[in-house]
Design a protein around this motif. Structure first.
Motif: not given
Length: 135
Positions: A89-98
């Protein structure tokens, strides 16, 4: 009105089908859709984890892993799924556990309090807390 109801039904059916496998990714721009994701996540078989990345413009991507061998595996595979979707998706945000199981990810809550996670991501954690822990 009917058009909006039909879209809601289509979304619910697609979401249920997508979450019926052991791991999943999805992206969206409508935050209320994430509330539905969280509510469905609560019903999934353990061990499980839900990971979320949010962009400053409100877009988000998540990864889910459930019915695995361990919590650690669930978290790792949910992060991997989120990162793969993020790249697509071109997302740059970090994947963080929810969430881990049906509880907020403890390290995420601590890091939000310390200011180590972007405020928009922490705000989503707070806003969707009730969907995760509620009835």
């Amino acid at each position: 009105m009917m058009h909006r109801m039909a879209l809601g039904v289509i979304f619910a059916v697609c979401l249920a089908a997508a979450l019926s496998c052991a791991s999943n990714t999805y992206s969206g721009a409508n935050e209320s859709d994430f509330d539905q994701v969280v509510r469905h996540y609560r019903t999934l078989e353990s061990p499980k984890a839900l990971v979320l990345a949010t962009e400053a413009d409100g877009r988000w991507v998540y990864g889910v892993r459930f019915a695995g061998d361990s919590r650690e595996q669930a978290v790792e595979e949910a992060i991997d799924a989120c990162r793969k979707k993020s790249r697509l998706d071109g997302t740059r945000a970090r994947c963080i556990p929810f969430a881990i199981e049906n509880e907020p990810a403890p390290d995420t809550r601590k890091d939000c309090l310390k200011g180590m996670i972007p405020s928009q991501r922490c705000a989503m954690q707070r806003r969707h807390y009730g969907a995760l822990t509620g009835p």
